[in-house]
Design a protein around this motif. Structure first.
Motif: not given
Length: 596
Positions: A13-24
């Protein structure tokens, strides 16, 4: 934040072209983000981590995102995301679990739903132009999108329906719901609603549907399906034809009255005895033929009075009556003894005595004035139809131009607004067409027109400015210097220039149409010459091209442009003809009397 190691899914997910947000999902706070998210959200990572998710999602959509986090739903939904600079954009988001990490963590992926910033600006510009057109049209007009939400409406619609209407308040309304609320305005509400659904389902052009209103008026509407850059749309056009229907009813009433008067009026009669072939005429029949009542006349003489082109028709009708008792009712021409051609209504039926046909009887009436009157009405109707076709054709072409440049703006929008200027020009021209309608109607119906000294050169330059913008791909030149001459005319000289130049461009077979406009004065007249490099016009067609409805097989126009040119030029006591151009093409020449 710090990391002791990068898990496999984290590397992904760090190298995706999409915005990636990890949420608790329990605390609903941001746990981590990738660089794409920082760029698109315009936040540095340290400003987002440990922040409540509500910082990124406006109130209207926050509940939607919270449900996704709670359920771990992977379906995409469209929400608004708030950037660090207080702007926002629409994004498609999905939520998934991270099985190799803490079970409370969720991965939220967001991608832009569409390029709304550019398309929204372009669509907004297009809507401004279309709104300007609608506001200036005298026809009630409504535009709805494929979801039946109102996009545009004008005040003329309220005038047609007889209700006050605020166009701005209608924007965005559910058109189906609005129709339900307004159906009480119609004498047959269900027909109004049912036809709405039927037209939209079939998506085929519908013209001239008549609808009776509850207040006794009659409106007619057209349905036009078309496409916008972002989907299908429906165009509804309404106009009040109550006055027209009243005139039609009045005309029908007069015609019925005329027929009744004819029944009770003194009408000539005739009778033929088949046993002796003796013909008897009443006094009125002799009068119609311009014969004295003591003139000796037989059956063959009576038939010879008919016009040569109609003689066979009356002869055949009489023979059928004689052979099998078939009555006839014909309108034919006769030539009287003084050489006048008169229209007559000749009626014949069997003369039966004791069940046996012994002869034939009928009536004979001079209907010349009625036929001429009907012909004048027909001619006026034809002229009005020509006018209507011209207006529809011009407006349609300009609206197509508006939409074409709107499409260009959709793809090429930049800061110079060149295409927007052209769209605005086309819209203004559409308004000018409707403003000229009354003047054009006067010409076709023979009303008195006001003429005055008109500067041909000034008018010509104004029109050529517009034409050069309209036909940007053509090369339109003027032979300079233009002599300053004045003709006895009016503003209807503008459509002459417009149609001649437009004809030269649209019927050109070259990659680049080249049109040269020249003005040549003589002692008493002035010639306006429009030369092109097209295929030319064969000598045998140079008269017929000015006829009503005449057009080439490949023409997309109404076939009325050159007919309109000749009609207007005739009213100005001018002439128009076609010459060969050198080395190729045609020259359309309009010669008008000079003023002074």
């Amino acid at each position: 934040m710090s990391h002791t190691g990068e898990h496999t899914e984290e590397a992904f997910w760090r190298h995706l072209n999409e915005a990636a947000i990890v949420v608790d999902s329990q605390s609903e706070t941001v746990h981590d983000v990738n660089s794409v998210a920082c760029d698109r959200l315009r936040y540095p990572a340290e400003k987002l981590v440990e922040q409540d998710i509500e910082v990124l999602v406006p109130d209207d959509d926050s509940s939607t995102v919270r449900k996704l986090l709670k359920n771990g739903n992977s379906d995409r939904v469209t929400v608004s995301l708030r950037r660090g600079d207080a702007t926002s954009y629409r994004a498609e988001v999905s939520v998934s679990k991270l099985p190799q990490r803490d079970s409370d963590l969720r991965l939220l992926l967001a991608r832009e739903a569409d390029t709304t910033s550019q398309e929204g600006a372009t669509t907004g510009q297009s809507k401004v132009v279309l709104k300007t057109i609608l506001e200036n049209l005298t026809l009630g007009t409504l535009v709805e999108d494929e979801n039946r939400d109102v996009l545009m409406v004008n005040e003329a619609l309220g005038e047609a329906l007889g209700v006050p209407l605020d166009p701005e308040s209608m924007i965005g309304r559910d058109c189906a719901q609005a129709a339900e609320e307004m159906k009480g305005l119609f004498a047959d509400p269900e027909r109004f609603i049912d036809s709405n659904d039927e037209f939209i389902e079939q998506r085929e052009l519908v013209r001239g549907q008549e609808l009776e209103l509850a207040d006794g008026r009659t409106i007619v509407r057209d349905y036009v399906p078309y496409e916008l850059p972002n989907g299908d749309a429906n165009l509804w056009i309404y106009r009040d034809i109550t006055a027209q229907k009243r005139r039609e009813k009045e005309r029908d009433r007069h015609q019925n009255l005329l027929r009744q008067l004819q029944e009770v009026a003194e009408i000539g009669g005739w009778e033929v005895d088949f046993r002796t072939d003796e013909l008897t005429w009443t006094e009125k029949t002799y009068e119609i033929h311009r014969l004295p009542t003591d003139a000796d006349i037989d059956l063959s003489d009576a038939i010879e009075f008919y016009h040569p082109d109609d003689r066979e028709a009356i002869r055949d009708a009489f023979e059928r009556l004689r052979s099998d008792n078939t009555p006839y009712d014909l309108e034919l021409r006769i030539v009287t003894t003084d050489g006048a051609v008169r229209w007559v209504r000749a009626r014949g039926e069997p003369w039966v005595v004791d069940g046996e046909t012994v002869g034939a009887r009928g009536t004979f009436q001079d209907i010349t004035e009625r036929v001429h009157r009907e012909q004048r009405v027909e001619d006026q109707r034809d002229s009005l139809e020509v006018l209507n076709q011209v207006i529809r054709h011009d407006i349609r072409n300009d609206l197509q131009l508006v939409l074409a440049y709107a499409d260009l703006l959709d793809e090429e929008f930049d800061d110079d607004n060149e295409h927007l200027d052209r769209i605005s020009s086309a819209a203004r021209h559409s308004v000018e067409v409707t403003e000229n309608a009354q003047m054009m109607a006067g010409i076709f119906l023979g009303d008195d027109q006001e003429y005055g000294p008109t500067s041909l050169v000034s008018l010509l330059r104004d029109e050529l400015d517009h034409l050069c913008s309209t036909f940007a791909d053509a090369r339109i030149e003027v032979s300079e210097p233009l002599p300053d001459v004045t003709v006895w005319a009016n503003e209807m000289l503008r459509p002459v220039v417009r149609n001649l130049v437009g004809n030269a461009v649209q019927h050109n077979d070259k990659d680049t149409a080249e049109v040269t406009v020249d003005v040549r004065p003589t002692d008493e007249t002035v010639q306006l010459r429009v030369a092109d490099n097209g295929p030319g016009v064969p000598p045998e067609r140079r008269e017929s091209v000015f006829g009503k409805g005449n057009k080439g097989l490949e023409s997309g126009g109404t076939g009325l442009g050159l007919y309109l040119v000749k009609t207007i030029v005739d009213r100005f006591d001018g002439t128009v003809w076609i010459e060969d151009n050198d080395p190729e093409g045609a020259v359309f020449v309009v010669e008008l009397p000079k003023h002074g």
